[in-house]
Design an enzyme around this catalytic site. Structure first.
Site, PDB file in Angstrom:
ATOM      1  N   ASP A 104      -9.148  -2.981   4.860  1.00  0.00           N
ATOM      2  CA  ASP A 104      -9.683  -4.286   5.237  1.00  0.00           C
ATOM      3  C   ASP A 104      -8.917  -4.856   6.421  1.00  0.00           C
ATOM      4  O   ASP A 104      -7.778  -5.307   6.282  1.00  0.00           O
ATOM      5  CB  ASP A 104      -9.603  -5.239   4.044  1.00  0.00           C
ATOM      6  N   ASP A 322     -14.317  -6.597  11.096  1.00  0.00           N
ATOM      7  CA  ASP A 322     -13.835  -6.628   9.711  1.00  0.00           C
ATOM      8  C   ASP A 322     -14.328  -5.396   8.973  1.00  0.00           C
ATOM      9  O   ASP A 322     -15.486  -5.308   8.586  1.00  0.00           O
ATOM     10  CB  ASP A 322     -14.331  -7.903   9.027  1.00  0.00           C
TER      11      ASP A 322
END
Length: 369
Positions: A104, A322
């Site tokens: 992430d 992201d």
């Protein structure tokens, strides 16, 4: 606007010239160091060739400073009907235990599920066996106190909470999809393979601070995509990239290659991948996330009529990269013309339909020439 063409020969000439140089040592006679030309005198050298050469040299210098790069294998796919996420494996503790953690870039900390988490998933639909971290069973684990330097800096960024009664540094995070996790910080060994050359791999370890999750909510509790934790690759001090860099073990740069077709997967490298075919896009400086300067959107070669102000980066808007988000999202003022342009482009070969409020397209399984 002046042309930049006249400057090119100067650049090429300067970069291609290597002369015999005299090296003078203080207190000793001068000696000569013979340097050879990298390119023949009369050979024209393209700027891209020189740039690639400099990048390779930069990579060698970088590896010389930090000793190598760290390589992780990536699993999972971007297909939301299969996995919808990418994850890798990390080894923590003594003896080391392996954990599958989602990659992430939109968050900072590495955290794994504690064995004391009562309501956390115990099985996973991803076909992996879940692991749980137990600090008491690791001979090198230590709880992070409120006086720890990292915890002191984190309190100022709301990434940590400290209880005077327990003197334990804890955290509580909420992600963009509504999920969240609460737990406490632990210091323990992270094991990884350092690539020192074309075939030389060294086993390395470093003491890092990471989170031990005692409570999870939202999508993190769903069994079908349950994972051991999240591997944050943000820019703050607590990210593994920043911690290893501060220890002088890796450069403060990472490369994430996602394989989209077939079974997915890819590579994750703490270090720089020197690939001449990579197209680079600069990041917006001084941002908490990895923001890009999105300028426009084109469909089928046609520039869409979207106000550029929609893409401007400010405190509450902008375009971020992201890896923890499966889909790509656009604001409505950009999404509507984007979908309309796609519909117009593919309408002759598909049947546009709405599914749960989303624009979809039915495609024939039979190709007609």
């Amino acid at each position: 606007m002046p042309s930049s063409i006249p400057n090119l020969p100067l650049i090429l000439a300067f970069a291609a010239i290597l002369l015999t140089a005299a090296v003078v040592h203080c207190g000793s006679p001068a000696s000569l160091l013979t340097l050879e030309r990298a390119f023949p005198v009369n050979q024209r050298v393209e700027l891209e060739v020189l740039r690639a050469r400099d990048q390779a040299r930069h990579g060698r210098l970088l590896r010389g400073v930090v000793g190598g790069v760290v390589d992780f294998t990536v699993y999972g796919t971007s297909d939301p009907y299969l996995v919808g996420l990418y994850f890798t494996k990390v080894k923590l503790g003594s003896p080391p235990r392996e954990f599958n953690v989602q990659i992430d870039t939109g968050s900072d900390i590495l955290w794994v599920t504690c064995d004391s988490c009562n309501d956390c998933p115990r099985t996973s639909g991803l076909g992996i066996e879940l692991s749980f971290f137990d600090a008491s069973s690791s001979s090198t684990a230590a709880l992070v106190s409120c006086s720890h330097p990292i915890c002191t800096s984190l309190v100022q960024t709301t990434a940590a909470e400290c209880s005077p009664q327990s003197n334990q540094c804890s955290y509580s995070f909420h992600y963009g999809d509504g999920s969240g996790t609460t737990g406490y910080y632990v210091s323990d060994l992270l094991y990884f393979d350092t690539v020192l050359g074309d075939s030389l791999i060294a086993n390395s370890s470093a003491s890092i601070v990471f989170g031990c999750s005692t409570y999870q909510s939202g999508d993190l509790t769903k069994v079908d995509k349950a994972i051991d934790g999240i591997f944050g690759f943000g820019q703050q001090d607590l990210s593994v990239v920043s911690q290893l860099s501060s220890l002088g073990m890796t450069p403060k740069v990472f490369s994430h290659c996602l394989k989209g077709e077939g079974d997915g997967g890819g590579k994750l490298v703490l270090g720089e991948i020197l690939e001449p075919n990579i197209i680079y896009s600069p990041l917006v400086p001084s941002q908490s996330h990895y923001n890009l300067n999105l300028q426009s959107i084109s469909v089928n070669g046609q520039l869409l009529s979207i106000d550029p102000a929609v893409f401007a980066t400010s405190n509450n808007q902008g375009t971020i990269v992201d890896s923890g988000t499966t889909l790509t999202y656009l604001v409505e003022t950009a999404y509507d013309p984007f979908v309309s342009a796609i519909t117009a482009t593919v309408s002759s070969s598909t049947t546009p339909v709405l599914s749960k409020g989303n624009q979809c397209y039915l495609v024939s399984t039979r190709l007609v020439s």
